[in-house]
Design a protein around this motif. Structure first.
Motif, PDB file in Angstrom:
ATOM      1  N   THR A  57      -4.999 -21.655 -79.726  1.00 55.48           N
ATOM      2  CA  THR A  57      -5.347 -23.082 -79.831  1.00 55.48           C
ATOM      3  C   THR A  57      -6.300 -23.400 -80.952  1.00 55.48           C
ATOM      4  N   THR A  58      -7.095 -24.441 -80.795  1.00 53.70           N
ATOM      5  CA  THR A  58      -7.923 -24.832 -81.925  1.00 53.70           C
ATOM      6  C   THR A  58      -9.263 -25.394 -81.523  1.00 53.70           C
ATOM      7  N   ALA A  59     -10.205 -24.615 -81.125  1.00 54.58           N
ATOM      8  CA  ALA A  59     -11.557 -25.070 -80.914  1.00 54.58           C
ATOM      9  C   ALA A  59     -12.443 -24.136 -81.679  1.00 54.58           C
ATOM     10  N   THR A 105      -6.594 -19.706 -81.984  1.00 52.81           N
ATOM     11  CA  THR A 105      -5.893 -20.053 -83.226  1.00 52.81           C
ATOM     12  C   THR A 105      -6.819 -20.636 -84.288  1.00 52.81           C
ATOM     13  N   ALA A 106      -8.081 -20.865 -83.942  1.00 51.80           N
ATOM     14  CA  ALA A 106      -9.025 -21.387 -84.932  1.00 51.80           C
ATOM     15  C   ALA A 106      -9.430 -20.253 -85.877  1.00 51.80           C
ATOM     16  N   PRO A 107      -9.282 -20.422 -87.193  1.00 47.73           N
ATOM     17  CA  PRO A 107      -9.639 -19.337 -88.119  1.00 47.73           C
ATOM     18  C   PRO A 107     -11.108 -18.972 -88.024  1.00 47.73           C
ATOM     19  N   TRP A 141     -14.504 -15.033 -96.425  1.00 48.47           N
ATOM     20  CA  TRP A 141     -13.472 -14.252 -95.735  1.00 48.47           C
ATOM     21  C   TRP A 141     -12.943 -15.101 -94.583  1.00 48.47           C
ATOM     22  N   THR A 142     -11.608 -15.144 -94.424  1.00 46.87           N
ATOM     23  CA  THR A 142     -10.978 -15.947 -93.379  1.00 46.87           C
ATOM     24  C   THR A 142      -9.946 -15.104 -92.644  1.00 46.87           C
ATOM     25  N   SER A 143      -9.975 -15.154 -91.318  1.00 44.06           N
ATOM     26  CA  SER A 143      -8.961 -14.436 -90.536  1.00 44.06           C
ATOM     27  C   SER A 143      -7.601 -15.087 -90.763  1.00 44.06           C
ATOM     28  N   THR A 144      -6.559 -14.274 -90.713  1.00 45.19           N
ATOM     29  CA  THR A 144      -5.220 -14.779 -91.021  1.00 45.19           C
ATOM     30  C   THR A 144      -4.225 -14.545 -89.886  1.00 45.19           C
ATOM     31  N   GLU A 145      -4.691 -14.178 -88.727  1.00 47.69           N
ATOM     32  CA  GLU A 145      -3.810 -14.037 -87.575  1.00 47.69           C
ATOM     33  C   GLU A 145      -4.516 -14.573 -86.332  1.00 47.69           C
ATOM     34  N   PRO A 146      -3.748 -15.023 -85.334  1.00 43.24           N
ATOM     35  CA  PRO A 146      -4.367 -15.544 -84.123  1.00 43.24           C
ATOM     36  C   PRO A 146      -5.028 -14.441 -83.308  1.00 43.24           C
ATOM     37  N   LEU A 147      -5.967 -14.834 -82.495  1.00 43.64           N
ATOM     38  CA  LEU A 147      -6.663 -13.905 -81.620  1.00 43.64           C
ATOM     39  C   LEU A 147      -6.030 -13.943 -80.231  1.00 43.64           C
ATOM     40  N   GLY A 148      -6.601 -13.201 -79.309  1.00 46.19           N
ATOM     41  CA  GLY A 148      -6.088 -13.179 -77.949  1.00 46.19           C
ATOM     42  C   GLY A 148      -6.911 -14.061 -77.027  1.00 46.19           C
ATOM     43  N   TYR A 149      -6.337 -14.425 -75.892  1.00 46.57           N
ATOM     44  CA  TYR A 149      -7.091 -15.133 -74.859  1.00 46.57           C
ATOM     45  C   TYR A 149      -8.048 -14.167 -74.148  1.00 46.57           C
ATOM     46  N   GLU A 168     -27.076  -7.955 -94.344  1.00 41.15           N
ATOM     47  CA  GLU A 168     -26.131  -7.483 -93.342  1.00 41.15           C
ATOM     48  C   GLU A 168     -26.049  -8.493 -92.203  1.00 41.15           C
ATOM     49  N   SER A 169     -24.889  -8.552 -91.549  1.00 42.97           N
ATOM     50  CA  SER A 169     -24.684  -9.514 -90.470  1.00 42.97           C
ATOM     51  C   SER A 169     -23.833  -8.888 -89.365  1.00 42.97           C
ATOM     52  N   THR A 170     -24.228  -9.087 -88.115  1.00 38.34           N
ATOM     53  CA  THR A 170     -23.439  -8.659 -86.959  1.00 38.34           C
ATOM     54  C   THR A 170     -23.487  -9.763 -85.915  1.00 38.34           C
ATOM     55  N   SER A 171     -22.334 -10.106 -85.361  1.00 33.40           N
ATOM     56  CA  SER A 171     -22.285 -11.158 -84.355  1.00 33.40           C
ATOM     57  C   SER A 171     -21.071 -10.958 -83.472  1.00 33.40           C
ATOM     58  N   SER A 172     -20.944 -11.748 -82.414  1.00 30.02           N
ATOM     59  CA  SER A 172     -19.784 -11.663 -81.522  1.00 30.02           C
ATOM     60  C   SER A 172     -19.527 -13.018 -80.888  1.00 30.02           C
ATOM     61  N   PHE A 173     -18.317 -13.196 -80.394  1.00 32.28           N
ATOM     62  CA  PHE A 173     -17.943 -14.425 -79.695  1.00 32.28           C
ATOM     63  C   PHE A 173     -16.789 -14.104 -78.752  1.00 32.28           C
ATOM     64  N   THR A 174     -16.484 -15.017 -77.833  1.00 34.06           N
ATOM     65  CA  THR A 174     -15.438 -14.809 -76.834  1.00 34.06           C
ATOM     66  C   THR A 174     -14.460 -15.971 -76.870  1.00 34.06           C
ATOM     67  N   THR A 175     -13.156 -15.667 -76.805  1.00 30.93           N
ATOM     68  CA  THR A 175     -12.141 -16.713 -76.814  1.00 30.93           C
ATOM     69  C   THR A 175     -11.962 -17.308 -75.419  1.00 30.93           C
ATOM     70  N   LEU A 176     -11.298 -18.448 -75.368  1.00 30.75           N
ATOM     71  CA  LEU A 176     -11.138 -19.192 -74.125  1.00 30.75           C
ATOM     72  C   LEU A 176     -10.270 -18.460 -73.098  1.00 30.75           C
ATOM     73  N   SER A 177     -10.456 -18.828 -71.831  1.00 36.39           N
ATOM     74  CA  SER A 177      -9.704 -18.236 -70.716  1.00 36.39           C
ATOM     75  C   SER A 177      -8.883 -19.322 -70.029  1.00 36.39           C
TER      76      SER A 177
END
Length: 448
Positions: A57-59, A105-107, A141-149, A168-177
């Motif tokens: 999706t797209t958020a 689906t959000a890059p 840098w931009t991701s070019t494929e969708p991620l998983g739920y 240097e940079s390190t981070s994380s995030f979680t996709t929707l459920s």
């Protein structure tokens, strides 16, 4: 001249900072910039890698700067007082570190301000890299494929600038459920390569989308040559597409359901993107007139055959309060499937097999034209009636040779029109799409 102890103390206090100011520090031991960010992707300088996540999706979340320095490469002067230091690059990421509910689906984007990237890596929980690409100057840098739920992704990046500390940079995030996912199926199915000019393109969802507008916007039909058409919602789970008139032979049709990541209402999201392609074959249309009880067959507009037929008898019975008519309805039908031999039983529509008009028989060379049980088939037992009177339970009876020719030459999507009988075909009975006026068809779109 002599100087008092107190005077010497004053001089020392003035000179000591000046002596210290003339000292230098080895730049190789200087600080490095470190940054924490919020995107997950993978790539090495000049290369990108696939991500291994499902499709869409797209958020997205706002861009966040989480840079911190971890080292310095800028030499300092051995003799001059310190000058203004070159600032380290800044790394900005989107989504933000710790973000949740991100659209798959959000890059994912990572930006280096006042510097260029050495590396960027976005990985899924199993460590599989997500494909991405650098901009020409390696500043984005931009991701070019969708991620998983329902997945947590980790993003690492490193950026440099001449004469400045590395960042240097390190981070994380979680996709929707999603609360549930919705899967699309097609007819014609993807294994069918050619269909007739009457075939509507059909998408069937395994669950009803709450938001029909969002669902329909995710669907597309591309044709060569271009043909204008429209979707029509058959029911809560089924949508049909057709042009205003029959397809032109040779038209190439591609139907796409780009549903992954699309919010379909009520917490439901599309499970996958799917597509199918099919070619429209020759125009094959059979017309039957009850007045003459003859079938005329046209191929690409040219009449090639005429066969005598017998249709449904003009009778009606009542069984358990239900009226059963044997009249073949007038209207436009589309061929759905065919069988060399089809077991047919009157019990399928409520008429007991052991009643005076009941039956349970193996019928040869049968082609289905309606969900309600209208078939065209060979009927050796009614040859004497064909072209004279209607004696069937609703099907169109042909002689053995005519039945074979029809079976061998007609297929999915070919058209049959019946006229002159006392009842009308329900448009919802099979592919009765062509019995709906174009104006009403357009009104059946969720986007109307």
């Amino acid at each position: 001249m002599s100087t008092s102890p107190r005077g010497r103390l004053v001089v020392a206090a003035v000179l000591f900072p000046l002596i210290l100011a003339s000292c230098t520090i080895d730049p190789s031991t200087g600080p490095v910039a470190i940054s924490s960010a919020t995107s997950s992707g993978v790539s090495l300088p000049g290369a990108t890698f696939p991500s291994g996540a499902p499709s869409p999706t797209t958020a997205s979340s706002p861009t966040v700067d989480t840079s911190r320095t971890t080292g310095s490469s800028a030499p300092s002067s051995p003799t001059l007082p310190s000058t203004t230091a070159v600032p380290a690059p800044r790394i900005r990421t989107s989504p933000a570190d710790g973000a949740d509910g991100i659209s798959p689906t959000a890059p994912v984007t990572v930006r280096a301000q006042a510097g260029t990237f050495l590396r960027v890596a976005l990985t899924n929980p199993e460590g599989r890299p997500v494909t991405g690409a650098f901009s020409a100057g390696r500043t984005v840098w931009t991701s070019t494929e969708p991620l998983g739920y329902r997945r947590k992704y980790t993003l690492t990046a490193g950026a440099v600038r001449p004469g400045a500390p590395r960042t240097e940079s390190t981070s994380s995030f979680t996709t929707l459920s999603p609360l549930q996912t919705i899967y699309p199926s097609f007819f014609p199915n993807p294994t069918m390569k050619t269909v007739g000019v009457g075939q509507p393109m059909v998408i069937i969802f395994d669950k009803a989308p709450v938001d029909r507008v969002a669902a329909e916007k995710a669907l597309s039909v591309k044709t060569v040559p271009a043909v204008k058409g429209s979707w029509f919602w058959w029911d809560d789970r089924t949508v049909h597409y057709r042009p205003s008139t029959h397809w032109k032979p040779g038209t190439e049709v591609t139907v796409s359901a780009n549903l992954y990541g699309v919010h379909l209402g009520g917490g439901s999201y599309g499970e996958a993107d799917r597509s199918m392609s099919v070619t429209i074959g020759p125009s094959r249309i059979a017309t039957i007139d009850d007045a003459t009880k003859q079938m005329q067959v046209f191929v690409d507009g040219r009449k090639v055959k005429t066969f005598p037929v017998s249709m449904g008898m003009d009778k009606e019975v009542t069984v358990a309060g239900q009226k059963i008519s044997f009249v073949t309805p007038s209207g436009t039908y589309v061929a759905q499937e065919k069988y060399e031999v089809k077991q047919m039983s009157s019990a399928s529509y409520g008429l007991p097999v052991n009643s005076s008009l009941g039956y349970d028989s193996r019928i040869p060379l049968a082609m289905r034209f309606s969900d309600g049980g209208i078939f065209v088939h060979a009927a050796p037992w009614s040859v004497a009636d064909q072209g004279v009177r209607n004696v069937s339970h609703g099907c169109i009876n042909l002689g053995p040779a005519a039945g074979r020719w029809f079976y061998d030459n007609f297929g999915h999507g070919d058209v049959m029109t019946v006229k002159g009988t006392s009842t009308r075909l329900d448009p919802s009975d099979g592919f009765g799409d062509w019995n709906i006026s174009w104006d009403k068809w357009l009104a059946g779109s969720a986007l109307a």
